[in-house]
Design an enzyme around this catalytic site. Structure first.
Site, short mmCIF file in Angstrom:
data_model
loop_
_atom_site.label_atom_id
_atom_site.label_comp_id
_atom_site.label_asym_id
_atom_site.label_seq_id
_atom_site.Cartn_x
_atom_site.Cartn_y
_atom_site.Cartn_z
N ASP A 196 -2.11 -5.13 -6.67
CA ASP A 196 -1.86 -4.26 -5.52
C ASP A 196 -1.33 -5.14 -4.41
O ASP A 196 -2.02 -6.03 -3.92
CB ASP A 196 -3.16 -3.56 -5.10
CG ASP A 196 -2.91 -2.61 -3.93
OD1 ASP A 196 -1.91 -1.90 -3.95
OD2 ASP A 196 -3.74 -2.60 -3.00
N GLU A 280 2.67 -2.44 -9.00
CA GLU A 280 3.23 -1.27 -8.39
C GLU A 280 4.68 -1.62 -8.04
O GLU A 280 4.92 -2.65 -7.43
CB GLU A 280 2.45 -0.97 -7.12
CG GLU A 280 2.49 0.45 -6.71
CD GLU A 280 1.51 0.70 -5.56
OE1 GLU A 280 1.37 1.83 -5.15
OE2 GLU A 280 0.90 -0.28 -5.08
N ASP A 363 -8.26 -1.60 -1.83
CA ASP A 363 -7.35 -2.37 -2.66
C ASP A 363 -7.86 -2.55 -4.09
O ASP A 363 -7.08 -2.50 -5.04
CB ASP A 363 -7.07 -3.73 -2.02
CG ASP A 363 -6.45 -3.58 -0.64
OD1 ASP A 363 -5.77 -2.56 -0.41
OD2 ASP A 363 -6.66 -4.47 0.21
#
Ligand code: ZN
Length: 385
Positions: A196, A280, A363
């Site tokens: 992340d 991501e 997170d």
């Protein structure tokens, strides 16, 4: 696959003069090509092909008094300058048509003497790495190279670069066997991590493991700002201004190298510890704008993802980008409900409790979701690996 290997080189004073001549000639040919295309565009004429420009701007130009000095440098260097101008235009056209990743780019501009200078020699130019470790360049000589690591095989081209601070580098393009860097697979099923990226810290890995944004990013930025302010106060054309400009360029270089070093270290560790890597697919530019405007860390995100992906491919790791519209932060990793923080307001929320009762660190929860989605994509055969 093609890789770049870059080394510092130390040309002698006469070699620096020859290089300056080659840089100058390449720049003139490049600029002449840009001028010819700007002219054609204004007159509504078709795009001039590189072969036509090669005849007009190199072969024929050498017979004119204004451009006779073009024959003093390697012809390959001039041809490569034309190829560069052509590529710059192709990139520009692709960008207009939306066929190029990244932000829109403008039409090619004229090159200036004060920018980074470069020339490229291909195999046709008969450049060579000699038995004594020197780099032979036609019409320039045998240059001293600081071989910080070995070239894995014979290079197909070499670009000679001069930075605005007066450093010289040789950047070789080398074809590397795709299996050359393959690492032992890690059989442990838990050797997988989601990543992340960037809010409070640089990245969060599995188990809430945090990679902090290094302090030197901010420190160097402050230094850069100070040097830029000093530069803006100096009188145009003065010797002090030239000095101040070099100081700014030196800090830029330092930032670039420090960032690359740091990114490589992180990439190396993640690849060494994980068989599966799920990230991501952030729109890095958007992230930079909204979250940490103008920070040196921003540039590091893009570099980090690019290098991680390429290192993962070379070493045989699974690397998957999860769709950037996948709600990794908003989904509860326990029940799947979209109860997490959202929007700009949600940026400040560090921890939250879902309706199902699960407590989440923002997170760490996102990392679990990214990893799970990445594995799902792999299992479904939808991962773009
Ligand atoms: Zn829940």
């Amino acid at each position: 696959m093609l890789l770049r290997y870059r080394y510092r080189i130390y040309p002698t004073a006469p070699q620096r003069q020859s290089l300056a001549r080659s840089f100058g000639c390449a720049r003139v040919v490049y600029n002449d090509a840009v001028a010819a295309r700007k002219h054609a565009h204004r007159e509504g004429l078709p795009y001039p092909a590189t072969t036509a420009l090669s005849k007009a701007l190199i072969t024929d130009a050498k017979h004119t008094t204004e451009r006779a000095w073009l024959s003093e440098v390697s012809a390959v260097v001039l041809q490569q300058a034309l190829a560069d101008a052509d590529r710059a235009y192709k990139n520009f056209f692709a960008s207009i048509k939306g066929k190029r990743a990244g932000s829109r780019i403008g039409p090619p501009r004229f090159k200036k003497r004060s920018n980074t200078q470069s020339i490229r020699f291909t195999r046709n130019a008969r450049f060579a790495v000699l038995g004594n470790g020197r780099l032979h360049l036609p019409k320039i000589g045998n240059l001293k190279v600081a071989w910080s690591r070995d070239l894995p095989s014979a290079p197909s081209s070499v670009t000679i670069i001069k930075t605005p601070t007066g450093r010289y580098y040789a950047s070789f393009v080398v074809l590397v066997d795709d299996g050359a860097e393959l690492a032992e697979p890690i059989p442990d099923e838990d050797a997988e991590t989601g990543i992340d990226l960037g809010l409070k810290s640089f990245a969060v890995l599995r188990g809430g493991k945090v990679i902090d944004s290094p302090k030197f990013f901010r420190k160097l930025e402050r230094k850069l700002k100070k040097a830029q302010r000093a530069l803006s106060r100096k009188t145009k054309g003065s010797a002090n201004r030239a000095k101040a400009r070099i100081k700014v360029a030196k800090i830029h270089e330092k930032i670039k190298h420090t960032r690359a070093d740091w990114v490589d270290k992180q990439v190396h560790r993640i690849v060494a510890e994980n068989q599966g890597i799920y990230v991501e697919d952030l729109h890095v530019k958007g992230l930079a704008k909204s979250r940490m405007s103008k920070s040196t860390a921003d540039a590091a995100f893009g570099m980090f993802l690019t290098r991680l992906e390429s290192k993962a491919a070379r070493t045989g790791r699974t690397f998957v980008r999860v769709d950037r519209y996948f709600p990794s932060t908003r989904s509860c990793s326990a029940c799947g409900a979209l109860t997490g923080p959202k929007g700009l307001k949600g940026l400040k929320v560090r921890t939250w409790v879902c309706e199902c009762g699960a407590e989440h660190d923002r997170d760490a929860n996102a990392e679990i979701n990214i990893r799970r989605e990445g594995k799902r994509l792999v299992a479904a055969g939808q991962a773009d690996t």
